[in-house]
Write an enzyme that holds these catalytic residues in place. Structure first.
Site, mmCIF file in Angstrom:
data_model
loop_
_atom_site.group_PDB
_atom_site.id
_atom_site.type_symbol
_atom_site.label_atom_id
_atom_site.label_comp_id
_atom_site.label_asym_id
_atom_site.label_seq_id
_atom_site.Cartn_x
_atom_site.Cartn_y
_atom_site.Cartn_z
ATOM 1 N N GLU A 145 7.472 14.721 8.451
ATOM 2 C CA GLU A 145 8.910 14.536 8.228
ATOM 3 C C GLU A 145 9.582 15.805 7.697
ATOM 4 O OE1 GLU A 145 9.135 9.792 7.141
ATOM 5 O OE2 GLU A 145 8.943 11.227 5.510
ATOM 6 N N GLU A 296 5.115 5.881 12.173
ATOM 7 C CA GLU A 296 5.378 5.129 10.944
ATOM 8 C C GLU A 296 6.428 4.065 11.206
ATOM 9 O OE1 GLU A 296 6.530 7.050 7.342
ATOM 10 O OE2 GLU A 296 5.286 8.804 7.710
#
Length: 663
Positions: A145, A296
């Site tokens: 991320e 995710e």
């Protein structure tokens, strides 16, 4: 593809041997066949500077593989250890207020700092050398991320790199001054070294400075990804990705340019299922022709110390998984496998609790595995149908709108709302980055892209000239590449190409302005453009408020196709109805064949294989839905014949229909 993956993020370094074995045993029972490991484990791998040992992870990968579970290995660069950061503020991220980030909470280091790059390269090399050829290792994830918690860094390292970037872009300072128009407020610079970062200031920084600094930062983080990927490829043939998002300050098109497959995370609720679907339709096209991964999503709910969502309704997780596989995903993975006993995300939803028992989402995870097994043969023998309608997505546009949000606009919200209008019409659609080819499309939407490059305009106008319909706007084309205003006409090259004259650009007030198109009257809002009604065929006219009597929606024939200019954003329920009417109107004119009359809240994912066309119909909103089958087909799950006509789908149910006569 050889299989569909169903997995979770796993942190074996946090648990003892007994717990690890319990985890592996339960993974086998659940059907988890892949895990992602290592992204936050730098201090485990290198507890003291220079003393690297990744043997623990080598053993874990082997044990997982022996149990039929494959691994995506991550580089641990989001979390440099304390030996890196303690007493070294120059290595740390500085935010826009020039506040220096402290150790911990991840992403605390400046990823441009030369010592960080050096140590990141060393740890990545060590991991790749030791683990790169292991059986069971099927992929690599770089970092995690990028820019999740931070945006542009304002440290001294970044200042020097910023000046280098400007020199490469402009050559001489006079070109920068001319391009940016720095005579405003006496901002003219004499050297590149004088150009500041957009840090603290009495009022707003210059638009060009703010946007260019964002683009600089996007390029720098992509260069770090390139650097890591290059190292890994020296020691491993496994494909490389990054766990990305449309939420962060990155240019995903550039980020994934040198990576092997696209992957991301999403935590969309059932009420926001359109955002989940938007991600599928976008990430499928970031690496065209290759399946994407969801690395995710929560098995139940997302949470941190300071916030929490509510658990998914039973069945929604299965709907997410089936729709993602149907729309082109190969992997559907959870954050996380076992609830963490400590840290900032101890309250986050997981598959197992910290004490090893099933959580509130566990039964839904089992339902996903049953669905995966049921649809896997169908997914592996088909591929997503080429969409005929596309919508342009641009992270660079996100930077322009962040600089100039007008009345609090957010790029993601704008794009999602417009996407929903296309979704609700039942058209099979792609979201495509600016650089994507337009082959195979008949209808192109380009909203919310303030700057359109000459290359894009040439590509899109050639698409229209060859028979396509290009619908551009709102908030498109009104800024130059330097985030300045055009001085030749309102929308610059777009206006010249389309031949439709812009009369005024101004902010419309949806409490004052109304417009009419397709027999619908709706409020108009957003920074808007109105057009000369004589330069094109008017489809929508401003009826009340400033600009009344002028066109806000107009079209013009362009070669064999059309260019359509949407100058304002219809709002409210009437506005949504108007936009959906616009989509349907041009879908019919473009002869879009890959579409259905599916009810809102339910989707059709068309796939094609040797045996012809397959529709995977999934209800996302938990209310059930229906769609008209254009011809008879076989339900591949029940093997029953379904006649042409209305097909009902229950709450969160999925149906798979193979059409008998359609190829």
């Amino acid at each position: 593809m050889r299989k569909l993956y169903h997995g979770a993020c796993y942190y074996p370094e946090l648990w003892d041997e007994e717990t690890i074995q319990q985890d592996i045993d339960i993974m086998r029972e659940v059907g988890v066949n892949v895990v992602r490991i290592g992204e936050f484990a730098w201090s485990v791998m290198e507890p003291e500077e220079g003393k690297i040992d990744v043997g623990f992870f080598k053993e874990i990968i082997a044990r997982l593989y022996d149990s039929g579970i494959e691994t995506i290995m991550c580089t641990p660069t989001p979390t440099p250890p304390i030996w890196f950061s303690h007493g070294r503020p120059e290595r740390m991220h500085a935010n826009e207020k020039r506040e220096i980030m402290g150790h911990g909470s991840r992403q605390h280091a400046c990823t441009n700092n030369p010592y960080f790059r050096k140590k990141a390269a060393i740890i990545t090399t060590a991991i790749a050398k030791e683990l790169g050829r292991l059986p069971g290792l099927i992929g690599w994830q770089l970092d995690n991320e990028f820019k999740c918690h931070v945006a542009e860094c304002m440290c001294e390292t970044c200042l020097r790199l910023w000046h280098d970037w400007l020199k490469n872009r402009y050559g001489v300072i006079e070109r920068l001054n001319e391009a940016w128009g720095t005579d405003v407020w006496s901002e003219t610079y004499q050297t590149f070294e004088q150009v500041p970062q957009p840090g603290p200031a009495p009022f707003l920084h210059h638009a060009s400075l703010r946007t260019m600094y964002q683009l600089f930062s996007m390029e720098m983080i992509a260069s770090f990804a390139d650097e890591q990927a290059k190292i890994i490829r020296c020691y491993s043939d496994a494909p490389i990705t990054h766990n990305g998002s449309v939420m962060f300050s990155v240019d995903n098109e550039r980020m994934f340019q040198n990576l092997d497959f696209a992957s991301y995370d999403t935590y969309a609720s059932q009420e926001n299922a359109s955002a989940f679907l938007l991600n599928c339709d976008l990430w499928r096209n970031l690496k065209q022709g290759r399946p994407f991964w969801i690395l995710e999503t929560s098995p139940s709910y997302a949470a941190s110390l300071e916030s929490s969502a509510y658990p998914h309704a039973d069945g929604y997780l299965q709907a997410e998984a089936v729709s993602s596989y149907a729309l082109g995903s190969q992997g559907f993975c959870y954050w996380l496998w076992r609830q963490q006993r400590s840290g900032s995300e101890i309250s986050h939803g997981s598959v197992l609790s910290a004490w090893g028992e099933p959580t509130i989402g566990y039964q839904n995870v089992l339902a996903v595995e049953r669905a995966r097994k049921e649809i896997e043969p169908i997914i592996l023998s088909t591929e997503p149908v080429q969409a005929e309608a596309a919508m342009t997505y641009s992270d660079r546009a996100k930077a322009f709108i962040k600089t100039e949000p007008h009345r609090g606009l957010r790029h993601r919200s704008l794009v999602t709302h417009f996407y929903e209008r296309i979704l609700n019409t039942g058209i099979h659609r792609d979201l495509i980055p600016e650089g994507a080819p337009l082959d195979g499309y008949r209808l192109l939407f380009t909203p919310f892209v303030p700057y359109l490059s000459s290359e894009f305009i040439k590509k899109a106008s050639a698409f229209a000239e060859a028979g396509g319909i290009w619908i551009t706007g709102p908030l498109t084309g009104g800024r130059t590449c330097e985030h300045t205003i055009h001085t030749d006409c309102g929308l610059g090259e777009l206006e010249k190409t389309s031949g439709i004259k812009t009369l005024f650009t101004f902010p419309m007030n949806e409490n004052v302005n109304t417009g009419k198109a397709f027999g619908i009257t709706a409020p108009l809002g957003l920074w808007s453009a109105v057009f000369d009604t004589e330069s094109g065929n008017t489809l929508g006219t401003v009826e009340a408020g400033p600009g009344a009597g002028h066109a806000f929606l107009t079209e013009r024939n362009y070669g064999e196709g059309k260019i359509v200019m949407l100058g304002s954003l219809p709002s409210g329920k009437e506005g949504d109805a108007m936009l959906e009417a616009l989509v349907r109107h041009y879908a019919e004119e473009a002869v879009i064949s890959s579409r259905s009359d599916v009810t809102p809240g339910t989707i059709v994912a068309p796939r094609i294989g040797e045996n012809g066309l397959v529709w995977i119909v999934v209800n996302m909103d938990g209310k059930g839905g229906s769609v008209t089958l254009p011809e008879s087909g076989t339900d591949l799950l029940t093997h029953r014949l379904e006649k042409a006509g209305r097909l009902a789908v229950g709450p969160h149910e999925y149906r798979v229909i193979q059409f008998d006569n359609h190829s």
